[in-house]
Scaffold this active site. Structure first.
Site, short mmCIF file in Angstrom:
data_model
loop_
_atom_site.label_atom_id
_atom_site.label_comp_id
_atom_site.label_asym_id
_atom_site.label_seq_id
_atom_site.Cartn_x
_atom_site.Cartn_y
_atom_site.Cartn_z
N ASP A 111 6.92 32.79 41.67
CA ASP A 111 6.30 32.74 43.22
C ASP A 111 6.09 31.30 43.61
O ASP A 111 6.40 30.31 42.90
CB ASP A 111 4.83 33.44 42.93
CG ASP A 111 4.07 32.97 41.84
OD1 ASP A 111 4.15 31.64 41.24
OD2 ASP A 111 3.42 33.67 41.25
N ASP B 46 3.88 28.40 45.42
CA ASP B 46 2.47 27.64 46.04
C ASP B 46 2.83 26.79 46.86
O ASP B 46 3.63 25.88 46.82
CB ASP B 46 1.64 27.57 44.68
CG ASP B 46 1.26 28.68 43.85
OD1 ASP B 46 1.29 29.86 44.40
OD2 ASP B 46 1.25 28.38 42.62
N ASP C 51 -2.38 19.79 35.24
CA ASP C 51 -2.31 19.56 33.72
C ASP C 51 -1.26 18.57 33.12
O ASP C 51 -1.28 17.62 32.77
CB ASP C 51 -2.48 20.87 32.94
CG ASP C 51 -1.58 21.80 33.45
OD1 ASP C 51 -0.65 21.52 34.38
OD2 ASP C 51 -1.68 23.04 33.06
P1 ATP Z 1 3.50 30.01 36.00
O1 ATP Z 1 2.77 30.76 37.24
O2 ATP Z 1 5.08 30.02 35.74
O3 ATP Z 1 2.69 30.52 34.64
P2 ATP Z 1 2.21 27.59 36.87
O4 ATP Z 1 2.43 26.19 36.61
O5 ATP Z 1 2.37 28.10 38.24
O6 ATP Z 1 3.14 28.51 35.86
P3 ATP Z 1 -0.35 28.49 37.45
O7 ATP Z 1 -1.39 29.10 36.29
O8 ATP Z 1 0.20 29.63 38.37
O9 ATP Z 1 0.88 27.97 36.61
O10 ATP Z 1 -0.99 27.14 38.11
C1 ATP Z 1 -0.29 26.55 39.09
C2 ATP Z 1 -0.56 25.10 39.12
O11 ATP Z 1 -1.80 24.72 39.10
C3 ATP Z 1 -0.01 24.59 37.80
O12 ATP Z 1 1.25 24.08 37.83
C4 ATP Z 1 -0.87 23.30 37.70
O13 ATP Z 1 -0.44 22.23 38.41
C5 ATP Z 1 -2.12 23.60 38.11
N1 ATP Z 1 -2.91 24.33 36.84
C6 ATP Z 1 -3.33 25.53 36.47
N2 ATP Z 1 -4.04 25.42 35.46
C7 ATP Z 1 -4.54 24.31 35.35
C8 ATP Z 1 -5.27 23.92 34.44
N3 ATP Z 1 -5.92 24.67 33.58
N4 ATP Z 1 -5.86 22.49 34.33
C9 ATP Z 1 -5.09 21.58 35.30
N5 ATP Z 1 -3.96 22.10 36.07
C10 ATP Z 1 -3.82 23.44 36.07
MG MG Z 2 2.06 30.00 39.07
#
Ligand code: ATP
Ligand code: MG
Length: 435
Positions: free
Chosen positions: A72, A74, A150
């Protein structure tokens, strides 16, 4: 001097990481704007044309850099949720504490988030006694937004109009070096949010990135902090891990990092079942294969496999005590679901699927009369059959039963009749005649 001055101006505490902007051109990032979904593209364009900053951010940029297809998109922007709402026609604000906007296109939803500030920028108490962040809801600049993410590879901002990546923490270099690096001081960041330890494991297994030594080092020592994380959040994270397409690798890594005993009861269940070990291993491999083939995977099915051997044990005990097979199975299922609920927090919404899959299992042993035909028509047949195949693969039931059912589905009606166990055949035709 100058550094101190800047810090004072920003009113940041010394442990807030400070990044330095690098603008990475197309020749170095290799992302093609066509890889961005039309919806995300439209949202970014609309915001930029209205004079705001707007970028594709987070997982999607990382996945594109690694060469994976993002699941997806963002968008991050300096427009407030209200401003976004007014600019994007089909959109709505969700959330109360930190509002985000869902922009809706035909079949796609893009999450639009306003840059978030550092939660530690003023004097208010914002961490609990373990250092966990409890307040995390102020708007900020893009620099602050990057600093509170993160991993460096998760803090990249892609501008699809200028086709460049804004990189504050060497994220692009880390992707190229296949390295997962925490932004800032890893121990502090794990204390703020212990779930980051699980995210480290998931991303490194899923993306084939090696944990940077400093990022890896504090995990073993801080593992216990997971005990302070609300059960439902842990559950969500473990589910992501199991459905990541690399469940098998993730579980091995969690074990290696010391992230299981008593911290993650669901994983203890996976790792500490001598009789069920082969079955669960095959179930995880099977799940990973399905994800890689873009086939749907059902959490209910997965949980049913994780709990099957405990159910089997309880069922056998009850039968040994003289209970009849089916009532004994139903009692065993309830027992296990009840005791596991307290430990594992598998939500109740999965109970129905698990129970159905389990309670259909004895019916695969009945291969005579009308019964196989009825089982074939059961709405949950497919899941129950896949489950039974795993049981056969792991040696729990005879391979010949699995083969029989595989054949039975493929042949025509007449051959099916011929496959039934001989002495029961007349019963079937009589019944059919009566209808
Ligand atoms: P995926 O959706 O493929 O699991 P993602 O990186 O998009 O991976 P999400 O949980 O959707 O993970 O979070 C979106 C973004 O928000 C991350 O890329 C990161 O930059 C930030 N993020 C998410 N969770 C955390 C956290 N616990 N601490 C710090 N930043 C975070
Ligand atoms: Mg995500």
């Amino acid at each position: 001097m100058i550094r101190n001055f800047i810090k004072k101006v920003l009113r940041r505490s010394p442990d807030v990481p400070v990044g330095k902007l690098r603008v990475v051109p197309a020749s170095q990032h290799g992302i093609h704007p066509d890889a961005i979904s039309p919806c995300a593209l439209r949202v970014t364009k609309t915001l930029q044309e209205a004079g705001f900053k707007a970028y594709i951010v987070g997982g999607a940029v990382r996945d594109l850099l690694v060469g994976n297809e993002p699941k997806d998109f963002d968008v991050a922007t300096d427009a407030t949720p209200d401003q976004v709402r007014r600019l994007i026609r089909r959109s709505r604000v969700i959330g109360r504490r930190f509002q985000i906007v869902h922009a809706m296109c035909h079949d796609e939803v893009v999450e639009v988030t306003t840059f978030r500030g550092s939660a530690r920028e003023d004097d208010r108490q914002q961490t609990d006694e373990h250092g966990r962040l409890t307040r995390d809801n102020v708007f900020g600049s893009i620099e602050e937004d990057a600093a509170r993410r993160d991993f460096t590879v998760n803090a990249l901002y892609y501008d699809p109009i200028r086709n460049e990546v804004l990189d504050y923490f060497h994220g692009v270099a880390d992707v190229h070096a296949k390295r997962l690096t925490m932004i800032g001081d890893p121990a502090t960041r794990y204390r703020e949010d212990p779930v980051r330890m699980l995210r480290a494991v998931r991303f490194s297994a899923k993306l084939g990135l090696k944990l940077d030594p400093a990022t890896q080092a504090p995990i073993r020592e801080l593992a216990d902090l997971l005990l302070n994380v609300p059960e439902s959040r842990l559950f969500d994270e473990i589910l992501k891990l199991l459905l990541s397409g690399h469940a098998h690798a993730c579980v091995a890594r969690l074990r290696a990092e010391g992230l299981h005993h008593d911290l993650l009861p669901l994983l203890d269940l996976i790792l500490d079942q001598p009789q069920g070990e082969k079955f669960i291993r095959q179930s995880l491999e099977n799940t990973d294969r399905r994800v890689s083939e873009d086939k749907p995977v059902s959490p209910g099915f997965l949980f049913a496999t994780l709990l099957w051997h405990p159910v089997l044990d309880a069922w056998k005990k009850r039968q040994a005590a003289g209970e009849r097979p089916m009532p004994a199975l139903f009692e065993a299922m309830s027992d296990i679901l009840e005791t596991q609920r307290r430990k594992l927090a598998i939500p109740r919404r999965y109970d129905a699927v698990m129970k159905e899959i389990w309670s259909l299992q004895p019916r695969f042993e009945q291969r005579s009369g009308q019964r196989p035909f009825r089982l074939l028509e059961h709405p949950r047949f497919r899941a129950a059959y896949d489950f039974m195949l795993l049981r056969a693969d792991s040696g729990e039931i005879d391979e010949s039963i699995a083969d029989w059912w595989t054949d039975f589905q493929q042949v025509g009606l007449e051959e099916r009749e011929a496959m039934l166990i001989a002495e029961e055949k007349p019963k079937r035709s009589r019944r059919r005649g009566r209808r």
